[in-house]
Design an enzyme around this catalytic site. Structure first.
Site, PDB file in Angstrom:
ATOM      1  N   GLY A 125      12.385   1.844  -7.598  1.00  0.00           N
ATOM      2  CA  GLY A 125      13.187   1.710  -8.812  1.00  0.00           C
ATOM      3  C   GLY A 125      13.541   0.268  -9.086  1.00  0.00           C
ATOM      4  O   GLY A 125      12.689  -0.633  -9.047  1.00  0.00           O
ATOM      5  N   TYR A 149      -1.707  -9.929  -3.557  1.00  0.00           N
ATOM      6  CA  TYR A 149      -0.928  -9.243  -2.531  1.00  0.00           C
ATOM      7  C   TYR A 149      -1.232  -9.915  -1.186  1.00  0.00           C
ATOM      8  O   TYR A 149      -2.190  -9.550  -0.497  1.00  0.00           O
ATOM      9  CB  TYR A 149      -1.317  -7.769  -2.447  1.00  0.00           C
ATOM     10  N   PHE A 191       6.651   1.374  -8.359  1.00  0.00           N
ATOM     11  CA  PHE A 191       8.092   1.361  -8.090  1.00  0.00           C
ATOM     12  C   PHE A 191       8.709   2.745  -8.337  1.00  0.00           C
ATOM     13  O   PHE A 191       9.882   2.846  -8.701  1.00  0.00           O
ATOM     14  CB  PHE A 191       8.821   0.296  -8.910  1.00  0.00           C
TER      15      PHE A 191
END
Length: 307
Positions: free
Chosen positions: A226, A74, A222
């Site tokens: 989504g 990340y 998510f």
């Protein structure tokens, strides 16, 4: 009775769950969006303002977040989620659980590189997380799996690092039932971290249920984005979600988070953001109690839009 939520709300409002011997509030914080603005995990990401990122992390802990999810991959140009966490939160509170993951890798330019598959490569990733976070051990390491197939060799390598004291607890990410069973035959698994939210495939419902039956935390990622995944929510929201949000004086994202949390007491949410206002909204979702009628509507939407 329709309930409304007001800010600020403590993460404790969502209740707690145990990751092995570690107790966490069920609303946590995901660090993927922290190093940049806009889409995550791309080479040309725009670095987030450092002071803003550090302020968001400190505010999250002030509001009771004690489960932070991160990874060494990340990062954006100039910003690393792990190093931001270190700068913002060290010395770490005694009750703070930092979960990271290994497997995927990105090169210095930010492009995806070959996944770690050998014991030596996995140990290197564990040591990189230790260095960036300034820790002598990692609270929780999730092995992220790239597709179906055996994982025993990789999970056994992490189990050895657990025996050596470098890792306290082990989890899995992006796995199915057979892979979970394979890993549990090697060492205890305290969580499964899979993509999940309204409209997720039915196989993820089965994983959520299986984890609940086995006393394992299910950690959706998510849950808000989504199909938008690393880019975040896409397009307009479903009317069913908008309507329920209006009734509760909440946001659609809060409704999505609340629905996920109400799928079972073993579900832990890790919404991520670099925006202080969105942070408080996300944490406040832990206090939103959807009605049976709300859940019926959202469950129907979930089934009808399953990808």
């Amino acid at each position: 009775m329709i309930n409304t939520i007001t800010k600020p709300v403590s993460a404790a409002a969502a209740g707690t769950w145990r990751l092995g011997d570690l107790t966490v509030n069920r609303i946590g914080f995901g660090a993927m969006r922290l190093p940049q603005t806009g889409r995550a995990l791309v080479p040309d990401a725009v670095p987030r303002d450092r002071d803003q990122a550090i302020a968001v992390l400190r505010r999250a802990v002030e509001l009771g977040v004690n489960h932070v999810d991160t990874a060494a991959f990340y990062f954006s140009p100039l910003r690393s989620a792990n190093e931001l966490i270190n700068a913002a939160l060290a010395p770490y509170p005694d009750d703070l659980v930092i979960a990271t993951k290994v497997g995927p890798a990105r090169d210095a330019s930010g492009r995806w590189a070959s996944w770690a598959t050998t014991a030596q490569e996995l140990r290197g990733q564990v040591e990189e997380n230790l260095r960036q976070l300034g820790r002598d051990h990692l609270d929780l390491v999730n092995l992220r799996v790239n597709g179906p197939g055996p994982l025993a060799e990789r999970f056994a390598a992490l189990a050895e690092l657990r025996q050596a004291g470098l890792i306290r607890h082990l989890g899995l990410s992006s796995v199915g039932p057979d892979q979970l069973a394979e890993a549990r035959a090697i060492a205890p698994v305290v969580c499964v971290q899979n993509p999940y939210g309204i409209g997720a495939p039915a196989r993820q419902d089965r994983m959520l249920d299986l984890c609940g039956e086995q006393g394992i935390a299910f950690v959706p990622f998510f849950a808000i984005a989504g199909q938008g995944r690393e880019a975040g929510p896409q397009g307009t929201e479903a009317e069913q979600i908008d309507g329920i949000a209006r009734a509760h004086q909440a946001t659609p994202a809060q409704v999505r988070l609340a629905w996920s949390l109400q799928r079972g007491p073993h579900v832990l949410a890790i919404p991520g953001t670099g925006d202080p206002g969105h942070l408080e909204d996300n944490i406040a979702a832990g206090a939103l109690r959807l009605t049976e009628a709300d859940l019926a509507v959202l469950d129907d939407l979930h089934r009808s839009t399953a990808s």
